[in-house]
Design an enzyme around this catalytic site. Structure first.
Site, PDB file in Angstrom:
ATOM      1  N   LEU A 152     -48.831   3.933   1.579  1.00 45.92           N
ATOM      2  CA  LEU A 152     -50.301   3.555   1.115  1.00 45.92           C
ATOM      3  C   LEU A 152     -51.213   4.447   1.645  1.00 45.92           C
ATOM      4  O   LEU A 152     -52.324   4.287   2.369  1.00 45.92           O
ATOM      5  CB  LEU A 152     -50.603   2.181   1.533  1.00 45.92           C
ATOM      6  N   GLY A 153     -50.950   5.792   1.154  1.00 46.10           N
ATOM      7  CA  GLY A 153     -51.941   6.876   1.492  1.00 46.10           C
ATOM      8  C   GLY A 153     -53.235   6.961   0.494  1.00 46.10           C
ATOM      9  O   GLY A 153     -53.449   5.850  -0.250  1.00 46.10           O
ATOM     10  N   ARG A 154     -53.721   8.140   0.359  1.00 45.55           N
ATOM     11  CA  ARG A 154     -54.942   8.186  -0.657  1.00 45.55           C
ATOM     12  C   ARG A 154     -54.459   7.959  -2.021  1.00 45.55           C
ATOM     13  O   ARG A 154     -54.981   7.180  -2.716  1.00 45.55           O
ATOM     14  CB  ARG A 154     -55.395   9.826  -0.759  1.00 45.55           C
ATOM     15  N   ILE A 155     -53.073   8.405  -2.570  1.00 46.38           N
ATOM     16  CA  ILE A 155     -52.429   8.187  -3.869  1.00 46.38           C
ATOM     17  C   ILE A 155     -52.202   6.545  -4.010  1.00 46.38           C
ATOM     18  O   ILE A 155     -52.429   5.839  -4.815  1.00 46.38           O
ATOM     19  CB  ILE A 155     -51.574   9.107  -3.936  1.00 46.38           C
ATOM     20  N   ARG A 175     -45.522   3.885   7.245  1.00 45.69           N
ATOM     21  CA  ARG A 175     -45.288   3.909   8.889  1.00 45.69           C
ATOM     22  C   ARG A 175     -45.729   3.130   9.542  1.00 45.69           C
ATOM     23  O   ARG A 175     -45.177   2.629  10.554  1.00 45.69           O
ATOM     24  CB  ARG A 175     -45.573   5.580   9.373  1.00 45.69           C
ATOM     25  N   THR A 176     -47.162   2.871   9.471  1.00 46.31           N
ATOM     26  CA  THR A 176     -47.987   1.724   9.930  1.00 46.31           C
ATOM     27  C   THR A 176     -48.786   0.900   9.246  1.00 46.31           C
ATOM     28  O   THR A 176     -48.877   1.016   7.936  1.00 46.31           O
ATOM     29  CB  THR A 176     -49.101   2.432  11.031  1.00 46.31           C
ATOM     30  N   ILE A 229     -43.504   8.611  -8.569  1.00 49.41           N
ATOM     31  CA  ILE A 229     -44.517   9.779  -8.875  1.00 49.41           C
ATOM     32  C   ILE A 229     -44.594  10.606  -7.751  1.00 49.41           C
ATOM     33  O   ILE A 229     -45.505  11.661  -7.877  1.00 49.41           O
ATOM     34  CB  ILE A 229     -45.920   8.997  -9.168  1.00 49.41           C
ATOM     35  N   ARG A 231     -41.815  12.396  -5.144  1.00 49.00           N
ATOM     36  CA  ARG A 231     -40.907  13.250  -4.913  1.00 49.00           C
ATOM     37  C   ARG A 231     -39.450  12.718  -5.237  1.00 49.00           C
ATOM     38  O   ARG A 231     -39.032  11.748  -4.946  1.00 49.00           O
ATOM     39  CB  ARG A 231     -40.878  13.935  -3.358  1.00 49.00           C
ATOM     40  N   ASP A 255     -41.369  10.649 -12.879  1.00 52.24           N
ATOM     41  CA  ASP A 255     -42.039  11.802 -12.946  1.00 52.24           C
ATOM     42  C   ASP A 255     -41.645  12.872 -12.328  1.00 52.24           C
ATOM     43  O   ASP A 255     -41.854  14.181 -12.322  1.00 52.24           O
ATOM     44  CB  ASP A 255     -43.523  11.586 -12.797  1.00 52.24           C
ATOM     45  N   GLU A 260     -35.455  19.345  -9.862  1.00 53.64           N
ATOM     46  CA  GLU A 260     -36.221  19.917 -11.082  1.00 53.64           C
ATOM     47  C   GLU A 260     -35.989  21.250 -11.323  1.00 53.64           C
ATOM     48  O   GLU A 260     -35.757  21.906 -10.178  1.00 53.64           O
ATOM     49  CB  GLU A 260     -37.798  19.594 -10.587  1.00 53.64           C
ATOM     50  N   HIS A 278     -42.639  15.868 -14.440  1.00 54.37           N
ATOM     51  CA  HIS A 278     -43.529  16.447 -13.385  1.00 54.37           C
ATOM     52  C   HIS A 278     -44.862  16.544 -13.839  1.00 54.37           C
ATOM     53  O   HIS A 278     -45.459  17.910 -13.534  1.00 54.37           O
ATOM     54  CB  HIS A 278     -42.991  17.390 -12.364  1.00 54.37           C
TER      55      HIS A 278
HETATM   56  C1  8YV Z   1     -47.638  19.653  -8.748  1.00 59.74           C
HETATM   57  C2  8YV Z   1     -47.223  18.225  -6.748  1.00 59.74           C
HETATM   58  O1  8YV Z   1     -46.569  19.563  -9.554  1.00 59.74           O
HETATM   59  O2  8YV Z   1     -49.172  18.051  -5.743  1.00 59.74           O
HETATM   60  C3  8YV Z   1     -48.142  18.005  -5.689  1.00 59.74           C
HETATM   61  O3  8YV Z   1     -47.528  17.867  -4.475  1.00 59.74           O
HETATM   62  O4  8YV Z   1     -46.253  18.203  -6.981  1.00 59.74           O
HETATM   63  C4  8YV Z   1     -48.071  18.564  -8.206  1.00 59.74           C
HETATM   64  O5  8YV Z   1     -49.384  18.732  -8.080  1.00 59.74           O
HETATM   65  C5  8YV Z   1     -47.555  21.051  -8.226  1.00 59.74           C
HETATM   66  O6  8YV Z   1     -47.871  21.188  -7.015  1.00 59.74           O
HETATM   67  C6  8YV Z   1     -48.236  22.192  -9.090  1.00 59.74           C
HETATM   68  O7  8YV Z   1     -47.396  23.022  -9.613  1.00 59.74           O
END
Ligand code: 8YV
Length: 315
Positions: A152-155, A175-176, A229, A231, A255, A260, A278
């Protein structure tokens, strides 16, 4: 004036490369045929490195760059950067947080909608001419369902807002525990067991490698959907393929992938998975904003000013 040398280690948009060329002599390592020769001939002169979020800035590469001062990551995730090694060598590291949060969160919402409402399948159905034969089967409503967010960070927070807007109940693991009014689950298994949608939004790297494993997918269960979304490294991809094959989980929206741009062939054949190349941050607006952050950090470094967005560990 003698411009410093910069190494490009990923595929970058032209508008960023053009900006970099204004202040640096740029060398395209990513597209170079003879990478070893490039490093041998130019490695000692390189002062700055620019690559993507998923790029591996490994110690072998950095070891061939004895004068490198800064790595400016075109992305928020810097799991490919060996931070302790950079700290030891005094290499500065920056990334591009904040400017991409909304796009990535939008994509998570899109994947939830695409999987629950079977939008990609129904699109294929229409294109294949089946509509006139019979109506597309019913899908499921996301409203009222439970979304468990890992990280639950920014994203993660921006994803929570969007999913709440479509009426989903939110829980999280991280983590917390945070000062938010959402239910917290200390373990990923407990979160998965609670969730209808398990959403991966934490950083990659060794600390989170394969934390979504066979056991977690079993806890998510046959009615559960996995959304990633963040890694590919966070999910045990082989376990995910077998969970989907054995109907251990219902669907997946991905995604990102472990290797990759390779995507497991089994996934390509499945109807109940939505696979994207991605594209979380790949809008004109966001990629240009990310490029601006990369340039701003490099400019600050050259001017001897404080960096704009150094990674937290090296602030
Ligand atoms: C992009 C990302 O795929 O922000 C990231 O960590 O994986 C994506 O924004 C990449 O970094 C841009 O090529």
């Amino acid at each position: 004036m003698n411009q410093p040398h910069l190494l490009i280690v990923a595929q970058l948009p032209d508008f960023l490369v053009e900006r970099l060329q204004q202040s640096f002599i740029c060398h395209d390592y990513f597209h170079a045929e003879d990478k070893a020769a490039l490093l041998r001939d130019l490695g000692p002169q390189i002062k700055a490195v620019v690559g993507a979020g998923g790029t591996s800035y490994n110690e072998t590469l950095l070891g061939a760059l004895p004068s490198v001062e800064i790595i400016s990551v075109f992305g928020v995730g810097y799991d490919g950067v060996p931070i302790p090694y950079c700290r030891e060598r005094g290499i500065r590291v920056t990334h591009t947080p904040d400017v991409l949060t909304e796009d990535v969160a939008d994509l998570a919402l899109a994947l939830v909608l695409m999987t629950s409402r079977r939008l990609v399948e129904s699109n294929r159905y229409l294109h294949a001419g089946h509509w006139a034969e019979r109506n597309f089967p019913l899908s499921n409503k996301p409203g009222g369902k439970r979304a468990g967010i890992i990280g639950l960070g920014r994203i993660g927070k921006a994803i929570a807002q969007r999913l709440e807007a479509v009426g989903m109940k939110i829980g999280y693991q991280g983590r917390t525990q945070q000062a938010v009014s959402l239910p917290y689950y200390a373990s990923i298994i407990e979160l998965a067991a609670w969730s209808d949608f398990l959403i991966v939004a934490c950083p990659g790297g060794e600390g989170t490698r394969n934390i979504v494993n066979a056991e977690v997918l079993a806890a998510l269960g046959p009615e559960g959907t996995l959304i990633n979304i963040a890694r590919g490294s966070i999910v045990d991809e082989a376990a995910l393929v077998s969970a989907l094959q054995n109907k251990g989980i219902k669907a997946a929206g991905l995604d990102v992938f472990a290797h990759e741009p390779q995507v497991p062939a089994e996934l390509l054949r499945m109807e109940n998975v939505v696979l994207l190349p991605h594209v979380g941050t790949s809008t004109q607006e966001t990629r240009r904003a990310m490029a601006e952050v990369v340039v701003r950090n490099l400019t600050a470094h050259l001017a001897g000013d404080p960096l704009f967005t150094p990674v937290p560990e090296l602030r």
